[in-house]
Enzyme design. Sequence first.
Site, PDB file in Angstrom:
ATOM      1  N   ASN A   8       0.868  -1.181   0.000  1.00 59.34           N
ATOM      2  CA  ASN A   8       0.000   0.000   0.000  1.00 59.34           C
ATOM      3  C   ASN A   8       0.902   1.228   0.000  1.00 59.34           C
ATOM      4  O   ASN A   8       1.456   1.587   1.033  1.00 59.34           O
ATOM      5  CB  ASN A   8      -0.893  -0.038   1.258  1.00 59.34           C
ATOM      6  CG  ASN A   8      -1.726   1.219   1.412  1.00 59.34           C
ATOM      7  OD1 ASN A   8      -1.813   2.041   0.500  1.00 59.34           O
ATOM      8  ND2 ASN A   8      -2.343   1.379   2.583  1.00 59.34           N
ATOM      9  N   LYS A  10       0.145   4.246  -0.304  1.00 55.38           N
ATOM     10  CA  LYS A  10      -0.511   5.436   0.249  1.00 55.38           C
ATOM     11  C   LYS A  10      -0.262   6.629  -0.686  1.00 55.38           C
ATOM     12  O   LYS A  10      -0.100   6.432  -1.883  1.00 55.38           O
ATOM     13  CB  LYS A  10      -0.037   5.687   1.682  1.00 55.38           C
ATOM     14  CG  LYS A  10      -0.165   4.411   2.542  1.00 55.38           C
ATOM     15  CD  LYS A  10      -0.066   4.642   4.009  1.00 55.38           C
ATOM     16  CE  LYS A  10      -0.237   3.321   4.743  1.00 55.38           C
ATOM     17  NZ  LYS A  10      -0.284   3.468   6.180  1.00 55.38           N
ATOM     18  N   HIS A  94      -9.698   1.240   4.616  1.00 52.93           N
ATOM     19  CA  HIS A  94      -8.441   1.468   5.343  1.00 52.93           C
ATOM     20  C   HIS A  94      -8.708   2.452   6.482  1.00 52.93           C
ATOM     21  O   HIS A  94      -9.491   3.396   6.332  1.00 52.93           O
ATOM     22  CB  HIS A  94      -7.367   2.009   4.395  1.00 52.93           C
ATOM     23  CG  HIS A  94      -6.019   2.025   5.021  1.00 52.93           C
ATOM     24  ND1 HIS A  94      -5.629   3.001   5.903  1.00 52.93           N
ATOM     25  CD2 HIS A  94      -4.986   1.144   4.942  1.00 52.93           C
ATOM     26  CE1 HIS A  94      -4.403   2.723   6.332  1.00 52.93           C
ATOM     27  NE2 HIS A  94      -3.990   1.608   5.756  1.00 52.93           N
ATOM     28  N   GLU A  96      -7.119   4.874   7.583  1.00 50.93           N
ATOM     29  CA  GLU A  96      -6.870   6.290   7.275  1.00 50.93           C
ATOM     30  C   GLU A  96      -8.078   6.906   6.577  1.00 50.93           C
ATOM     31  O   GLU A  96      -8.375   8.086   6.764  1.00 50.93           O
ATOM     32  CB  GLU A  96      -5.589   6.418   6.427  1.00 50.93           C
ATOM     33  CG  GLU A  96      -4.354   6.188   7.299  1.00 50.93           C
ATOM     34  CD  GLU A  96      -3.152   5.632   6.552  1.00 50.93           C
ATOM     35  OE1 GLU A  96      -3.123   5.667   5.314  1.00 50.93           O
ATOM     36  OE2 GLU A  96      -2.222   5.152   7.245  1.00 50.93           O
ATOM     37  N   GLU A 165      -5.710  -4.674  10.581  1.00 54.47           N
ATOM     38  CA  GLU A 165      -4.709  -3.626  10.763  1.00 54.47           C
ATOM     39  C   GLU A 165      -5.018  -2.840  12.037  1.00 54.47           C
ATOM     40  O   GLU A 165      -5.806  -1.884  12.008  1.00 54.47           O
ATOM     41  CB  GLU A 165      -4.714  -2.663   9.570  1.00 54.47           C
ATOM     42  CG  GLU A 165      -4.326  -3.317   8.259  1.00 54.47           C
ATOM     43  CD  GLU A 165      -3.727  -2.288   7.292  1.00 54.47           C
ATOM     44  OE1 GLU A 165      -2.618  -2.540   6.817  1.00 54.47           O
ATOM     45  OE2 GLU A 165      -4.355  -1.250   7.048  1.00 54.47           O
ATOM     46  N   GLY A 171       2.164   2.548  10.754  1.00 52.68           N
ATOM     47  CA  GLY A 171       3.131   3.632  10.595  1.00 52.68           C
ATOM     48  C   GLY A 171       3.815   4.052  11.888  1.00 52.68           C
ATOM     49  O   GLY A 171       4.492   5.076  11.924  1.00 52.68           O
ATOM     50  N   SER A 210       3.046  -1.848  10.462  1.00 56.33           N
ATOM     51  CA  SER A 210       4.495  -1.924  10.728  1.00 56.33           C
ATOM     52  C   SER A 210       5.073  -3.306  10.476  1.00 56.33           C
ATOM     53  O   SER A 210       6.027  -3.712  11.142  1.00 56.33           O
ATOM     54  CB  SER A 210       4.813  -1.432  12.147  1.00 56.33           C
ATOM     55  OG  SER A 210       4.427  -0.077  12.297  1.00 56.33           O
TER      56      SER A 210
HETATM   57  P1  PGA Z   1       2.573   0.482   7.685  1.00 58.83           P
HETATM   58  O1  PGA Z   1       1.144   0.667   6.977  1.00 58.83           O
HETATM   59  O2  PGA Z   1       3.156  -0.808   7.165  1.00 58.83           O
HETATM   60  O3  PGA Z   1       3.371   1.686   7.249  1.00 58.83           O
HETATM   61  O4  PGA Z   1       2.338   0.440   9.153  1.00 58.83           O
HETATM   62  C1  PGA Z   1       0.298  -0.429   6.768  1.00 58.83           C
HETATM   63  C2  PGA Z   1      -1.023   0.046   6.192  1.00 58.83           C
HETATM   64  O5  PGA Z   1      -1.523   1.078   6.641  1.00 58.83           O
HETATM   65  O6  PGA Z   1      -1.582  -0.584   5.281  1.00 58.83           O
END
Ligand code: PGA
Length: 248
Positions: A8, A10, A94, A96, A165, A171, A210
């Site tokens: 992803n 982003k 997601h 976000e 998640e 992140g 992460s």
């Molecule tokens: P990350 O993001 O690996 O940077 O924690 C994962 C995601 O949000 O899909």
Amino acid sequence: MRKLIAGNWKMNGSLAANQALVQALRADVGSPGCDVVVCPPAAYLAQVQQLLAGCPSIALGAQDVSEQAGGAYTGNVSAAMLADFGVRFAIVGHSERRQYQGESDLLVARKAQQALASGITPIVCVGETLAEREQGLTDFIVQRQLSAVLAVNGTHVAEMVVAYEPVWAIGTGQTATPEQAQQVHALLRGQLRAVNATAASQVRILYGGSMNAANAQALLAQPDIDGGLIGGAALKAPDFLTIVGAAA
Ligand code: PGA
């Protein structure tokens, strides 16, 4: 079951950066022992589709899809449009987008429905915040989020991917332990089983938050962790390919 590793990206990238990243992935991916997908920003889907031409090892995915089939919805991108560009997977729900765009459980369910109608596999994201975990609400939250999607799309369970998640792990560098993740994955598997026992054993449940080159192997060794949804580490070809290798 064949695992799935999804990158992803982003809201990162540029024409030049995408080209370098995809070239590096193509050069070293070989014949991976798992399915691999990259999800660039919508603006770059056409570019990345071209960069991936002739590379069957890496599929194209989108980070979102409209809940509408088409028409006067300024700024939206329909599932049919994504399919036009060879998109095979679409992330929906997601955290976000739930957080910054106010996406509800029902909206996420309708996005999954649109993806399915165009032959795109939705990657349905669920996960609790830190406050919810601390209040002991993890199971309740993830089950509520998944059940909204199943209520609308229950007959298509076998065509979905689920991603757990935990919001507090995204992140932040703070990964769920393999045991913490496995516990939630097993819960989600049970919820899928209640809808369709046969399909549930084939649905891939990804872990995201992460996941990186160093911790992927331990997470992917858990019985109900069938792949990963990778953010930060998906932007570095060697790290992403190490995770792909761990999933083989
Ligand atoms: P990350 O993001 O690996 O940077 O924690 C994962 C995601 O949000 O899909």
